[in-house]
Design a protein around this motif. Structure first.
Motif, short mmCIF file in Angstrom:
data_model
loop_
_atom_site.label_atom_id
_atom_site.label_comp_id
_atom_site.label_asym_id
_atom_site.label_seq_id
_atom_site.Cartn_x
_atom_site.Cartn_y
_atom_site.Cartn_z
N LEU A 1 1.11 -1.19 -0.39
CA LEU A 1 -0.23 0.24 -0.10
C LEU A 1 0.61 1.20 -0.26
O LEU A 1 1.68 1.19 0.57
CB LEU A 1 -1.05 0.36 1.13
CG LEU A 1 -1.69 0.91 1.29
CD1 LEU A 1 -3.24 1.46 0.58
CD2 LEU A 1 -2.38 1.28 3.05
N SER A 2 0.67 2.34 -1.07
CA SER A 2 1.93 3.09 -0.58
C SER A 2 0.13 4.06 -1.64
O SER A 2 0.08 4.69 -2.65
CB SER A 2 1.92 3.55 -2.03
OG SER A 2 3.23 4.49 -2.18
N GLY A 3 -0.44 5.28 -0.42
CA GLY A 3 -0.95 6.38 -0.46
C GLY A 3 -2.22 6.05 -0.35
O GLY A 3 -2.92 4.50 0.00
N ASP A 4 -2.94 5.96 -1.87
CA ASP A 4 -4.29 4.93 -1.92
C ASP A 4 -3.83 4.05 -2.84
O ASP A 4 -5.34 3.75 -4.07
CB ASP A 4 -5.60 6.38 -1.90
CG ASP A 4 -4.59 6.92 -3.14
OD1 ASP A 4 -4.09 7.01 -3.77
OD2 ASP A 4 -5.29 8.34 -3.59
N GLN A 5 -2.45 3.85 -2.97
CA GLN A 5 -3.06 2.60 -4.51
C GLN A 5 -2.57 1.04 -3.54
O GLN A 5 -1.27 1.28 -2.76
CB GLN A 5 -2.05 2.97 -5.57
CG GLN A 5 -1.05 3.46 -5.62
CD GLN A 5 -0.26 4.43 -6.41
OE1 GLN A 5 -0.31 3.53 -7.54
NE2 GLN A 5 0.97 4.42 -6.46
#
Length: 164
Positions: free
Chosen positions: A78-82
């Motif tokens: 998960l990286s932020g909202d992706q």
């Protein structure tokens, strides 16, 4: 922008056989170099996840970036909202303040080298996680040490959906 100039005079060398190992399959963490041994430059550990195992749930660091280098296998990050699918040789770098999480992709193993920079003393954090896993202290005790280890827990619908 400020530059963190690490202060240490000798190379840090950690032999694989000498590294402390936390946990047991399906999740093991090999503690490699903590901030104090690198003059604050970085902290690094190796996480091995078997058969779709979860690594860390959603959290962020306010003062450090986190780099995930895929040594082998396939992971979800998960990286932020992706949610990114990372495979052998891939690198994901998460900046300070951005929510992130990681796990082996469903049905896969993942072997990940993780580097946090600038470094934060984190080895005791992983020992704390092990005490929680073995029921020696309750999970809520992590809330008391978030600031010490610059690890602030959160929630992510994106992550929950990807992992369900």
């Amino acid at each position: 922008m400020s530059l963190n100039v690490p202060e240490f005079a000798e190379s840090t060398i950690v032999r694989s056989d000498d590294a402390e190992v936390i946990g047991q399959a399906p999740v093991t963490i090999r503690l490699l170099a903590d901030s104090s041994s690198t003059g604050g430059a970085l902290s690094t550990h190796r996480v091995t996840l078997r058969d779709g195992a979860n690594g860390a749930g959603p959290h962020h660091h306010s003062r450090s970036a986190e780099l995930f280098y895929m040594l082998d296998g396939t992971a979800q990050v998960l990286s932020g909202d992706q949610v990114v699918t990372a495979e052998r040789g891939d690198v994901v770098v998460v900046p300070p303040g951005l929510a992130h999480a990681f796990a082996a992709a469903p049905g896969h193993d993942a072997d990940i080298l993780i580097i946090i920079t600038p470094g934060v003393e984190r080895f005791e954090y992983f020992r704390h996680l092990e005490r929680i896993a073995y029921g020696k202290v309750p999970p809520e005790t992590l809330l008391d040490v978030q600031e010490i280890y610059d690890t602030y827990f959160g929630n992510s619908t994106t992550w929950n959906d990807a992992r369900s």
